[in-house]
Design an enzyme around this catalytic site. Structure first.
Site, PDB file in Angstrom:
ATOM      1  N   HIS A 107       0.962  -1.309   0.021  1.00 59.45           N
ATOM      2  CA  HIS A 107       0.001  -0.044   0.077  1.00 59.45           C
ATOM      3  C   HIS A 107       0.986   1.292   0.250  1.00 59.45           C
ATOM      4  O   HIS A 107       0.388   2.376   0.662  1.00 59.45           O
ATOM      5  CB  HIS A 107      -1.012  -0.044   1.138  1.00 59.45           C
ATOM      6  CG  HIS A 107      -1.459  -0.995   1.409  1.00 59.45           C
ATOM      7  ND1 HIS A 107      -3.081  -1.641   0.897  1.00 59.45           N
ATOM      8  CD2 HIS A 107      -1.470  -2.282   1.985  1.00 59.45           C
ATOM      9  CE1 HIS A 107      -3.371  -2.702   1.400  1.00 59.45           C
ATOM     10  NE2 HIS A 107      -2.302  -3.128   2.226  1.00 59.45           N
ATOM     11  N   SER A 145      15.306  21.049 -16.388  1.00 58.00           N
ATOM     12  CA  SER A 145      14.039  21.812 -16.723  1.00 58.00           C
ATOM     13  C   SER A 145      14.305  22.996 -17.345  1.00 58.00           C
ATOM     14  O   SER A 145      15.330  23.844 -16.998  1.00 58.00           O
ATOM     15  CB  SER A 145      13.277  22.133 -15.358  1.00 58.00           C
ATOM     16  OG  SER A 145      12.629  23.242 -15.508  1.00 58.00           O
ATOM     17  N   LYS A 150      16.214  21.369 -11.197  1.00 60.90           N
ATOM     18  CA  LYS A 150      15.502  20.158 -11.459  1.00 60.90           C
ATOM     19  C   LYS A 150      16.586  19.113 -11.993  1.00 60.90           C
ATOM     20  O   LYS A 150      17.297  19.916 -12.852  1.00 60.90           O
ATOM     21  CB  LYS A 150      14.238  20.221 -12.260  1.00 60.90           C
ATOM     22  CG  LYS A 150      13.107  21.286 -11.614  1.00 60.90           C
ATOM     23  CD  LYS A 150      12.480  20.443 -10.540  1.00 60.90           C
ATOM     24  CE  LYS A 150      11.486  19.559 -10.834  1.00 60.90           C
ATOM     25  NZ  LYS A 150      10.286  20.091 -11.648  1.00 60.90           N
ATOM     26  N   GLU A 155      10.203   8.217 -16.762  1.00 61.38           N
ATOM     27  CA  GLU A 155       8.624   8.855 -17.108  1.00 61.38           C
ATOM     28  C   GLU A 155       8.397   8.399 -18.489  1.00 61.38           C
ATOM     29  O   GLU A 155       7.105   8.041 -18.749  1.00 61.38           O
ATOM     30  CB  GLU A 155       8.747  10.179 -16.965  1.00 61.38           C
ATOM     31  CG  GLU A 155       8.769  10.915 -15.601  1.00 61.38           C
ATOM     32  CD  GLU A 155       8.942  12.307 -15.142  1.00 61.38           C
ATOM     33  OE1 GLU A 155       7.983  13.002 -15.432  1.00 61.38           O
ATOM     34  OE2 GLU A 155      10.039  12.760 -15.187  1.00 61.38           O
ATOM     35  N   GLN A 196      -3.395  -4.760 -44.029  1.00 58.90           N
ATOM     36  CA  GLN A 196      -2.093  -3.965 -44.067  1.00 58.90           C
ATOM     37  C   GLN A 196      -1.697  -3.193 -42.804  1.00 58.90           C
ATOM     38  O   GLN A 196      -0.620  -2.777 -42.538  1.00 58.90           O
ATOM     39  CB  GLN A 196      -2.172  -3.174 -45.476  1.00 58.90           C
ATOM     40  CG  GLN A 196      -1.205  -2.270 -45.570  1.00 58.90           C
ATOM     41  CD  GLN A 196      -1.331  -1.924 -47.111  1.00 58.90           C
ATOM     42  OE1 GLN A 196      -1.140  -2.570 -48.073  1.00 58.90           O
ATOM     43  NE2 GLN A 196      -1.375  -0.719 -47.400  1.00 58.90           N
ATOM     44  N   LYS A 212       0.894  -3.688 -39.434  1.00 60.49           N
ATOM     45  CA  LYS A 212       2.124  -3.394 -39.617  1.00 60.49           C
ATOM     46  C   LYS A 212       2.592  -2.339 -38.527  1.00 60.49           C
ATOM     47  O   LYS A 212       3.464  -2.416 -37.849  1.00 60.49           O
ATOM     48  CB  LYS A 212       2.800  -3.219 -40.825  1.00 60.49           C
ATOM     49  CG  LYS A 212       2.650  -4.238 -41.726  1.00 60.49           C
ATOM     50  CD  LYS A 212       2.999  -4.348 -43.159  1.00 60.49           C
ATOM     51  CE  LYS A 212       2.667  -5.467 -43.579  1.00 60.49           C
ATOM     52  NZ  LYS A 212       1.008  -5.736 -43.424  1.00 60.49           N
TER      53      LYS A 212
END
Ligand code: ARG
Length: 458
Positions: free
Chosen positions: A156, A277, A283, A290, A322, A325
């Site tokens: 959890h 960033s 950052k 991701e 077709q 693909k």
């Protein structure tokens, strides 16, 4: 431009029909497999006397040259020739003249494309198996390198019980083992040769299917020509197997993203697989994880696209096919790329052991072991559970951990408690006692790592 295969037509093809109908912009990648199958077919046509030996040799030479040009990337594909098959046949006729017009004897594009796709899929399955193997190697190296690190195990997303980091990593090793097994099983179903089914009913020419199957390393011949030209089950299965790989990578991505985030701070990702960033200078974003999580969605969609594509089709070949693909190519490319990214990214991850160790001390993860200790003293588990619950509540009120309680404090909840409780709650004991096969004790984990090494070198 005269109409392709247009003997029965008066008018030309509308440019919009050409735009809708062409597939060479995406099926040209099948050229190596198409040529391989055509060469085996032509050899058989010559061996059975359906075409002359001389024509057979000319075709083989011409196709070998085209294969070289394909490999060199010098072919300019012509969308008015519809697909890879139309292009290669036209190139062949351009090179060797009339003999080239005999290649399509006793076959149809229907059994041709079915054969090409199976040859292609078989090679992709082998490439994916290798990519999975390399990733498993990376997991194992990473687990062995950090074999004694302890982390919280979660249920959890709540701290549950301490586990070895290596045990956590090896859970992914198992997932990818199952993925490999699934692809290996699929390979058997792929490796059935449709060629010889012709358009749908077979051919009156005295072809030798066994010879072609042998030349192309197929295990068996398709048993029903109508099924053979319309079956795409193996591509749906391929996307299903690919989806499971992506689902596994996506779950792992989610963990990497969480563990790399400041509230967890369990790991540091290498610069190679993170990005900055454009606005926030501080950052360092886990984009590889991701993007993998995001790409999983599209591979699931590829699987869905094929199921929906097939569900309404009457036997046998329909031009809708077709459209199989692009989804399957996308699924294959994506899964191979993401597996390679993970195999390269995992070794760049550094563990912040001090943070992990601190997290192991928080969260009352010794609670189950305290209850088990009481069970060993003769307390029924349900009662022990209740007693420990009270102790935990006391700890929360006092701002203490379970391991910080004194013997007197333990005795408030269980008067017969003795000194042995401290050993029972020691992290070393907690881990060591989980010594059943498949559990997280250092002995078991070492055995699991060793067994995994052996499995990888099989
Ligand atoms: N490009 C076609 C495909 O991928 C090849 C088969 C064409 N067959 C036909 N009957 N038009 O499905």
């Amino acid at each position: 431009m005269s109409k392709l295969w247009g003997g029965r037509f008066d008018g030309a093809t509308h440019s919009l029909m050409e735009a809708l109908g062409e597939s060479v912009s995406f099926d040209a990648r099948l050229a190596p497999w198409d040529i391989r199958a055509s060469r085996a077919h032509a050899k058989m046509l010559a061996a059975t006397g359906i075409i002359s030996e001389e024509d057979g040799l000319a075709i083989d030479r011409g196709l070998a040259e085209i294969a070289e040009e394909v490999a060199a990337g010098t072919i300019s594909w012509d969308s008015t020739l519809e697909d890879v098959h139309g292009n290669i046949e036209a190139l062949l006729i351009g090179k060797i003249g009339d003999a080239g017009k005999k290649l399509h004897t006793a076959r149809s594009r229907n059994d041709q494309i079915a054969t090409d796709m199976r040859l292609w899929a078989r090679d992709q399955v082998d490439a994916i198996d290798q990519a999975l193997h390399r990733l498993q190697q990376a997991i194992l190296d990473f687990a062995e390198k950090n074999a004694e690190v302890v982390i919280p195990g979660y249920t959890h997303l709540q701290p549950a019980q301490p586990v070895l980091f290596a045990h956590h990593m090896m859970a992914y090793f198992e997932m990818f083992s199952r993925d490999r097994e699934r692809f290996r099983q699929l390979r058997k179903r792929i490796n059935v040769m449709p060629l010889g089914s012709a358009a749908l009913a077979g051919t009156p020419h005295p072809i030798d299917r066994e010879q072609v199957a042998h030349a192309l390393d197929f295990d068996t011949l398709s048993a029903n020509s109508m099924d053979a030209v319309s079956d795409r089950d193996y591509l749906i299965e391929f996307c299903s197997c690919a989806s499971l790989v992506m689902m596994h990578l996506s779950r792992w991505s989610e963990e990497i993203i969480l563990w790399n985030s400041p509230p967890f701070s369990f790991i540091l990702l290498g610069d190679e697989f993170t990005t900055g960033s454009s606005i926030m200078p501080q950052k360092k974003n886990p984009d590889a994880a991701e993007l993998t999580r995001g790409k999983a969605a599209r591979v699931f969609a590829d699987h869905q696209a094929l199921l929906v594509l097939l569900k309404g089709l009457p036997l046998t070949y329909n031009r809708d096919l077709q459209e199989d693909k692009e989804p399957v190519f996308h699924a294959s490319d994506t899964v191979q790329l993401c597996l390679a990214v993970f195999a390269a990214m995992i070794p760049t991850i550094r563990l912040r052991r001090e943070v992990m160790e601190k997290a192991v001390g928080d969260g009352f993860m010794e609670a189950t072991d305290l209850a088990d200790h009481l069970v060993e003293k003769g307390v029924p588990f349900r009662e022990a559970h209740h007693i420990v619950g009270e102790a935990v509540r006391y700890c929360i009120e006092q701002g203490k951990s379970l391991t910080a309680l004194s013997l007197e404090e333990f005795q408030r909840f269980y008067p017969d408690m003795d000194e042995s409780v401290f050993n029972a709650l020691d992290i070393v004991t907690i881990l060591a006692r989980r010594s059943q096969p498949g559990a997280t004790s250092p002995v078991q984990v070492r055995a699991a790592l060793k067994a995994a090494r052996a499995r990888l070198s099989e």
